[in-house]
Design an enzyme around this catalytic site. Structure first.
Site, PDB file in Angstrom:
ATOM      1  N   MET A  14     -39.094  12.298 -38.371  1.00 50.19           N
ATOM      2  CA  MET A  14     -38.710  13.522 -37.671  1.00 50.19           C
ATOM      3  C   MET A  14     -39.930  14.263 -37.159  1.00 50.19           C
ATOM      4  O   MET A  14     -39.891  14.871 -36.079  1.00 50.19           O
ATOM      5  CB  MET A  14     -37.873  14.419 -38.589  1.00 50.19           C
ATOM      6  CG  MET A  14     -37.166  15.541 -37.854  1.00 50.19           C
ATOM      7  SD  MET A  14     -35.982  14.954 -36.607  1.00 50.19           S
ATOM      8  CE  MET A  14     -34.566  14.595 -37.638  1.00 50.19           C
TER       9      MET A  14
ATOM     10  N   GLU B  69     -40.999  17.442 -63.341  1.00 47.25           N
ATOM     11  CA  GLU B  69     -40.030  18.524 -63.515  1.00 47.25           C
ATOM     12  C   GLU B  69     -39.267  18.850 -62.230  1.00 47.25           C
ATOM     13  O   GLU B  69     -38.111  19.285 -62.287  1.00 47.25           O
ATOM     14  CB  GLU B  69     -40.726  19.783 -64.034  1.00 47.25           C
ATOM     15  CG  GLU B  69     -41.206  19.672 -65.475  1.00 47.25           C
ATOM     16  CD  GLU B  69     -42.610  19.099 -65.607  1.00 47.25           C
ATOM     17  OE1 GLU B  69     -43.152  19.102 -66.727  1.00 47.25           O
ATOM     18  OE2 GLU B  69     -43.164  18.649 -64.569  1.00 47.25           O
TER      19      GLU B  69
ATOM     20  N   PHE C  73     -52.817  29.462 -73.273  1.00 50.35           N
ATOM     21  CA  PHE C  73     -52.724  28.089 -72.789  1.00 50.35           C
ATOM     22  C   PHE C  73     -51.309  27.800 -72.266  1.00 50.35           C
ATOM     23  O   PHE C  73     -50.329  28.062 -72.942  1.00 50.35           O
ATOM     24  CB  PHE C  73     -53.074  27.109 -73.920  1.00 50.35           C
ATOM     25  CG  PHE C  73     -52.929  25.667 -73.536  1.00 50.35           C
ATOM     26  CD1 PHE C  73     -53.764  25.091 -72.593  1.00 50.35           C
ATOM     27  CD2 PHE C  73     -51.930  24.883 -74.106  1.00 50.35           C
ATOM     28  CE1 PHE C  73     -53.628  23.761 -72.232  1.00 50.35           C
ATOM     29  CE2 PHE C  73     -51.784  23.548 -73.764  1.00 50.35           C
ATOM     30  CZ  PHE C  73     -52.640  22.986 -72.815  1.00 50.35           C
ATOM     31  N   GLN C  74     -51.239  27.277 -71.065  1.00 53.76           N
ATOM     32  CA  GLN C  74     -49.981  26.937 -70.378  1.00 53.76           C
ATOM     33  C   GLN C  74     -49.038  28.129 -70.260  1.00 53.76           C
ATOM     34  O   GLN C  74     -47.814  27.987 -70.315  1.00 53.76           O
ATOM     35  CB  GLN C  74     -49.281  25.753 -71.055  1.00 53.76           C
ATOM     36  CG  GLN C  74     -50.037  24.442 -70.861  1.00 53.76           C
ATOM     37  CD  GLN C  74     -49.221  23.214 -71.211  1.00 53.76           C
ATOM     38  OE1 GLN C  74     -48.317  23.254 -72.041  1.00 53.76           O
ATOM     39  NE2 GLN C  74     -49.541  22.092 -70.572  1.00 53.76           N
TER      40      GLN C  74
ATOM     41  N   LYS D  60     -41.764  30.614 -77.522  1.00 52.41           N
ATOM     42  CA  LYS D  60     -41.703  29.637 -78.612  1.00 52.41           C
ATOM     43  C   LYS D  60     -41.320  30.279 -79.936  1.00 52.41           C
ATOM     44  O   LYS D  60     -40.591  29.678 -80.743  1.00 52.41           O
ATOM     45  CB  LYS D  60     -43.050  28.924 -78.734  1.00 52.41           C
ATOM     46  CG  LYS D  60     -43.003  27.690 -79.624  1.00 52.41           C
ATOM     47  CD  LYS D  60     -44.269  26.864 -79.516  1.00 52.41           C
ATOM     48  CE  LYS D  60     -44.169  25.585 -80.343  1.00 52.41           C
ATOM     49  NZ  LYS D  60     -45.399  24.750 -80.208  1.00 52.41           N
TER      50      LYS D  60
END
Length: 587
Positions: free
Chosen positions: A483, A53, A115-116, A165
């Site tokens: 760097m 993502e 959940f999630q 949802k």
């Protein structure tokens, strides 16, 4: 006839289409499956399946930066949303317009540790321009239209719309974009004419002027870049730019001094230090540009044009603040300059250019050439020459290679250079290149990378292969986090703590495992041939492994907390010995 009812998911798809979205970058999950089902049932919106993502947001950034449109992202709840946070903050720091749609658990489960579940609006509040949690399907279309408006107006930035949802399943009415106006957000676009007139008078009186430009010019559109070029040529003044502003003024023009700041050119930094009038157009006085604030252009009067009021006097106090869109401000300045028949002080300007040409003669980007070891600067010079006359875009990762690319890859147009400036996100370049290539399928897109940065998001090679995006990954492989190693050498007594990139893969074999082309150059004699082969491959991604000098450092360099006149020009310059004289000695 009663209004047609649509599900929340259908409203989302319709709103995206009405906002002109043609590509969305995302990764599915349970909380956004209704949206993915709606995507499946239409053919106008193209979905690009990323492998992470974070990469979805970077790809949308590359798409947005190269097109001037709003980039669009779709992620699921919980880890999907939290994985996107780095990309969202990157877009916020660099003012990139993004709308990120995130799934959320059903409204009745919010706050239950379902959940999630994650507090997406709470988590993303500090790293977005604005965010929304939609709890009523009848507010959905209006919210989405507002999100696009907020993302692209004023100072652009990322906006998150969190979508439970059950809202995606629920039925509601659709509101078209033309019926939606934000109640409070009305950024000032037109500048105050009194300030413009004051600025023009100061510009005309300047003896040692300099234009200092930033990413705000690029964000203001191609017209802003054209107006900037016109005004700079009218005045005859020198011009420099931040990392994010490269390409807004053509690098091939003689008034261009190169990039400003920590790894900017000697002439740009010394001109900034010694100027008497600074015209800042669309830059935010970032610390990598200003260095030591108390010694930043200490004897200058400062003009600052910025559409974001919060950027005015935040880091550097200015004499003439101008709030407004860069294009409008430049247009007004040109009009007033012409109407009042202004002309620069030619005698003073001639003396100023004589001094600047003396600094240019130091040839600060010179490096030691060798026949046995590939210098990273040489590889980029050869890439630059091979791309001349071609339609190309450049993205970068973050590190030494990024600074060398900014120094050695000149741009004559805006929107051709995509890099992570404010956040400095390793792993940005490859997904940004994919987003850019999706937007410009017939153009050459090269990600200039370091081997350490490439490993951060190398899984996105799978995305490039799946969607036939023939990006070229040009790895300057010095086997170090370059760097980090440079700072450890110069500032930490050469104690190279955890900066050596051990256990690197064979990048050619890695490319072949993915069905890509893999190329390698280990000698100077091989560089041109490898670049030629890379540019000739247009049917699949290419990974190029350039084995460069592992000990090469990126100069010029202004150590953190130092002033522009304490610039280091070579390896013999000691950061602790920097003195406020006319720069350090070039060796």
């Amino acid at each position: 006839m009663p209004e047609q009812k649509l599900t929340g998911a259908q409203i989302i798809i319709k709103a995206l289409k009405d906002q002109g979205v043609d590509v969305i970058f995302g990764y599915p999950g349970g909380a956004v499956l209704p949206i993915y089902d709606a995507l499946f049932q239409q053919n106008d919106l193209r979905h690009i399946l990323v492998r992470h993502e974070q990469a979805a947001v970077h790809a949308a950034e590359g798409y947005a930066r190269s097109t001037g449109k709003v980039g669009c992202v779709l992620v699921t709840s919980g880890p999907g949303a939290t994985n996107a946070v780095t990309g969202l903050l990157d877009a916020l720091c660099d003012s990139i317009p993004i709308v990120c749609l995130s799934g959320q658990v059903p409204t009745h489960l919010i706050g239950n540790d379902a959940f999630q579940e994650a507090d997406t609006t709470g988590i993303t509040r500090p790293c977005t321009k604005h965010n929304y949690l939609v709890k009523d399907v009848n507010n959905l279309a209006r919210t989405l239209h507002e999100a696009f408006y907020v993302a692209k107006t004023g100072r652009p930035g990322p906006v998150v719309v969190d979508l439970p949802k059950d809202v995606q399943f629920a039925e509601g009415t659709y509101v078209p974009p033309m019926e939606v106006k934000h109640k409070t957000y009305r950024p000032q676009v037109k500048p105050d004419m009194a300030r413009i007139e004051e600025a023009v008078e100061l510009i005309a009186s300047a003896k040692r002027p300099i234009f200092y430009t930033g990413g705000g010019v690029v964000n203001a559109g191609t017209m802003a870049s054209k107006l900037l070029t016109q005004f700079v040529k009218m005045t005859g003044f020198p011009i420099t730019s931040t990392l994010m502003g490269l390409g807004a003024f053509p690098a091939s023009e003689p008034q261009w001094l190169g990039m400003l700041g920590m790894h900017g050119t000697y002439e740009a930094n010394l001109a900034m230090y010694n100027c008497d009038v600074m015209i800042n157009i669309g830059a935010r006085f970032d610390d990598r540009v200003t260095g030591k604030i108390s010694a930043f252009a200490p004897n200058s009067k400062k003009i600052h044009v910025d559409i974001d009021p919060s950027s005015i006097n935040k880091n550097v106090v200015v004499d003439i603040p101008i709030i407004g869109d860069c294009a409008h401000a430049l247009e007004d300045m040109i009009r007033i300059w012409k109407a009042r028949q202004k002309r620069a002080d030619q005698e003073a300007l001639k003396q100023w250019w004589t001094e600047i040409k003396g600094w240019q003669a130091r040839n600060c980007l010179n490096y030691n050439r060798t026949e046995t070891v590939i210098k990273p600067q040489y590889a980029l010079e050869r890439l630059r020459d091979a791309l001349k006359g071609k339609d190309f875009y450049i993205t970068t990762e973050v590190g030494q290679h990024q600074m060398w690319a900014a120094q050695f890859m000149p741009f004559d147009q805006p929107n051709r250079w995509m890099t992570s400036g404010g956040l400095g996100t390793m792993g940005y370049g490859l997904p940004a290149a994919i987003g850019c290539q999706i937007a410009h399928p017939d153009s050459i897109v090269v990600d200039i990378s370091g081997e350490a940065s490439f490993l951060m998001n190398m899984q996105e090679i799978g995305t490039a292969v799946q969607f036939r995006a023939p990006v070229k990954i040009f790895i300057l492989n010095n086997q170090y986090m370059g760097m980090v190693r440079q700072w450890q050498e110069l500032l930490h007594g050469s104690r190279y703590s955890q900066s050596y990139s051990e256990a690197l893969p064979d990048f050619v074999k890695l490319a072949e495992a993915w069905g890509c082309a893999g190329l390698r150059a280990t000698t100077v004699a091989e560089v041109d041939e490898v670049i030629e082969k890379m540019l000739a491959i247009n049917d699949r991604p290419v990974i190029v492994d350039i084995a460069v000098d592992p000990k090469e450092n990126c100069f010029p360099m202004i150590p953190g907390g130092k002033a522009h006149n304490e610039i280091l020009l070579g390896p013999a310059d000691n950061p602790s010995d920097a003195t406020p004289e006319d720069g350090m000695v070039l060796v």
